[in-house]
Design an enzyme around this catalytic site. Structure first.
Site, PDB file in Angstrom:
ATOM      1  N   GLU A   1       5.949  -5.152 -14.317  1.00 29.69           N
ATOM      2  CA  GLU A   1       5.861  -4.214 -13.193  1.00 29.69           C
ATOM      3  C   GLU A   1       6.846  -3.056 -13.337  1.00 29.69           C
ATOM      4  OE1 GLU A   1       5.035  -5.363  -9.263  1.00 29.69           O
ATOM      5  OE2 GLU A   1       4.958  -7.498  -9.704  1.00 29.69           O
TER       6      GLU A   1
ATOM      7  N   GLY B   1       0.800  -1.217   0.000  1.00 28.23           N
ATOM      8  CA  GLY B   1       0.000   0.000   0.000  1.00 28.23           C
ATOM      9  C   GLY B   1       0.833   1.268   0.000  1.00 28.23           C
ATOM     10  N   GLY B   2       2.094   1.167  -0.434  1.00 25.35           N
ATOM     11  CA  GLY B   2       2.941   2.353  -0.533  1.00 25.35           C
ATOM     12  C   GLY B   2       3.229   3.014   0.792  1.00 25.35           C
TER      13      GLY B   2
ATOM     14  N   SER C   1       5.053  -5.561  -1.773  1.00 23.94           N
ATOM     15  CA  SER C   1       5.282  -4.166  -2.138  1.00 23.94           C
ATOM     16  C   SER C   1       5.967  -3.414  -0.988  1.00 23.94           C
ATOM     17  CB  SER C   1       3.957  -3.518  -2.555  1.00 23.94           C
ATOM     18  OG  SER C   1       4.171  -2.280  -3.190  1.00 23.94           O
ATOM     19  N   SER C   2       5.295  -2.468  -0.354  1.00 26.59           N
ATOM     20  CA  SER C   2       5.928  -1.804   0.795  1.00 26.59           C
ATOM     21  C   SER C   2       6.225  -2.811   1.893  1.00 26.59           C
ATOM     22  CB  SER C   2       5.032  -0.677   1.322  1.00 26.59           C
ATOM     23  OG  SER C   2       3.732  -1.133   1.600  1.00 26.59           O
TER      24      SER C   2
ATOM     25  N   HIS D   1       1.647  -5.503 -11.054  1.00 28.83           N
ATOM     26  CA  HIS D   1       1.717  -5.374  -9.608  1.00 28.83           C
ATOM     27  C   HIS D   1       0.472  -5.952  -8.946  1.00 28.83           C
ATOM     28  CE1 HIS D   1       3.808  -3.651  -6.199  1.00 28.83           C
ATOM     29  NE2 HIS D   1       2.678  -3.151  -5.741  1.00 28.83           N
TER      30      HIS D   1
END
Length: 342
Positions: free
Chosen positions: A269, A80-81, A167-168, A299
Site C-alpha cells: 500500500e 473513500g478519501g 482508510s479515511s 489498499h
C-alpha cells in the site's frame, strides 16, 4: 464578460470541483461486486442525525447464541478519501455482513457528510454523532428495557464497543480515540474497548518511501493528494492535524491515555509507511498499539474482498483475538507488537 466556470479538480469523472465553487457529483458508479445474500444476518437502516439527514445501517446475527450471551458492537466507518462512500455501497455492505457473521457482533455502519460539499471536520463530527446515537439507545434501554430501538434491546453489550475504520474511516477512528481518550465516561453506557485502523488515510507534506513507490491498482499519489485538497479546510496543507497526527500543529499524544489500537495494512500500500510510522510513534509513547502487515496486499484487500480470500479469514481471526484481549483488559498495558503476515 467573465469566463465560464472550468474544472479545477476532477476525481475520475465522478466528482468535479469548478472554479466558481460549484460541484458536480455523479452517483452513476458501476460496482464490480454485488451485495452478498446471507440469510444468517439481518440489516435495517435508521436515521441517526436529522439535521443532516444521515442514516446508519444496523446488522445483526439471526441466531444470538446462548441466552446469557450478549453481542459486542462494531462500528464500521467506511473509506473513500472523505469524498466518496456510503453504507449502501456493495463492498462496504458485504464487509459489514462479514464482520457481523465472522465476529458474531452487531455492526453499526453510519454514513457521514462528504467533501468537498462538507469539508473536514464534518466527517469526524458525524462519526461522533453516530456514537452519541448509540449512547442514546443504550441509555434508553438502561432506563427502560422496552426503551431504545427493538433491534438493540436485550442482547447487545454496550460495554464492548469497537470502532473499526477503513482508510479515511481509519483516520476518523484515530481522531475518535484521541477525542474520547481511555476510560472516559462521556459516552456512558457505551464503552469503547479498542480501535481498528485499516490502512488509515494519514498525510503529510514530506513524502514517504511507499508514497513515492509504484502506484496501486486502486490508488496513486495524485489521487491521494486530490482527496486532501478536496477534503481539508480551504488553504490548509497535508500537515494539518486532521491529516497528520504528528504534524507541527497536532496535539501532543504523550500524556493522553488511549484505548488499545490495532493497525492493519497491506504490504504494497502507498499508505504503508505512514501506518507503520504511526504505530512506531505510539509504541514509543508506551501506547497499547499493535501493527499487522499483510505482505503483497494492496489498499482495500479486506473491505473490497471480504469473502473470497484466505487473507480475509485471517483478518477476521486477527480481529477476534484483538476483541477478546481488549474485552478483558482492565487498565493493564499490553506489550506493543508488530506482525507481518505472509
Amino acid at each position: 464578460m467573465g469566463s465560464l466556470p472550468h474544472v479545477v479538480e476532477d476525481c475520475m469523472g465522478f466528482l468535479q470541483l469548478y472554479s466558481d465553487g460549484s460541484i458536480f457529483r455523479s452517483n452513476d458508479i458501476e460496482f464490480k461486486v454485488s451485495p452478498i445474500e446471507d440469510t444468517t444476518i439481518t440489516f435495517e437502516d435508521f436515521l441517526f442525525d436529522k439535521r443532516f439527514n444521515l442514516f446508519l445501517r444496523l446488522y445483526k446475527p439471526q441466531h444470538l447464541g446462548p441466552d446469557n450471551t450478549k453481542l459486542p458492537v462494531v462500528m464500521f466507518l467506511h473509506g473513500g478519501g472523505f469524498c466518496f462512500g456510503s453504507r449502501t455501497w456493495p463492498h462496504f455492505h458485504n464487509c459489514c455482513i462479514r464482520l457481523a457473521s465472522g465476529l458474531h457482533a452487531v455492526v453499526v455502519s453510519p454514513d457521514y457528510r462528504l467533501a468537498p460539499e462538507h469539508r473536514l471536520p464534518a466527517a469526524l463530527d458525524d462519526a461522533v454523532e453516530a456514537v452519541r446515537w448509540l449512547q442514546r439507545q443504550g441509555l434508553s434501554l438502561r432506563d427502560d428495557q422496552n426503551g431504545g430501538d427493538a433491534w438493540l434491546s436485550g442482547r447487545v453489550d454496550f460495554d464492548r464497543v469497537f470502532i473499526v475504520g477503513d482508510s479515511s474511516g481509519g483516520n476518523i477512528a484515530h481522531h475518535l480515540a484521541v477525542r474520547f481518550g481511555s476510560g472516559s465516561r462521556e459516552m456512558d453506557p457505551v464503552r469503547v474497548r479498542g480501535y481498528v485502523l485499516f490502512a488509515p488515510f494519514f498525510g503529510g507534506e514530506v513524502r514517504t518511501k511507499s508514497e513515492k513507490g509504484p502506484p496501486e491498482h486502486m490508488l496513486n499519489l495524485e489521487l491521494l493528494d486530490r482527496f486532501w485538497r478536496l477534503s481539508m479546510p480551504v488553504g490548509e496543507t497535508r500537515d494539518h492535524p486532521l491529516a497528520n497526527p504528528f504534524g507541527p500543529g497536532s496535539p501532543n499524544l504523550e500524556q493522553l491515555k488511549l484505548d488499545p489500537i490495532l493497525v492493519i495494512i497491506g504490504g504494497n500500500e502507498l499508505l504503508k509507511d505512514r501506518a507503520a510510522d504511526y504505530a512506531t510513534r505510539l509504541k514509543e509513547l508506551d501506547k497499547d498499539i499493535k501493527y499487522v502487515e499483510f505482505e503483497g496486499c494492496e489498499h482495500g484487500f479486506f473491505t473490497h474482498d471480504s469473502y473470497s480470500s484466505e487473507v480475509a479469514e485471517e483478518v477476521i481471526q486477527t480481529l477476534k483475538r484483538f476483541m477478546l484481549e481488549t474485552s478483558s483488559l482492565e487498565g493493564t498495558l499490553h506489550t506493543p507488537e508488530k506482525q507481518i503476515k505472509e
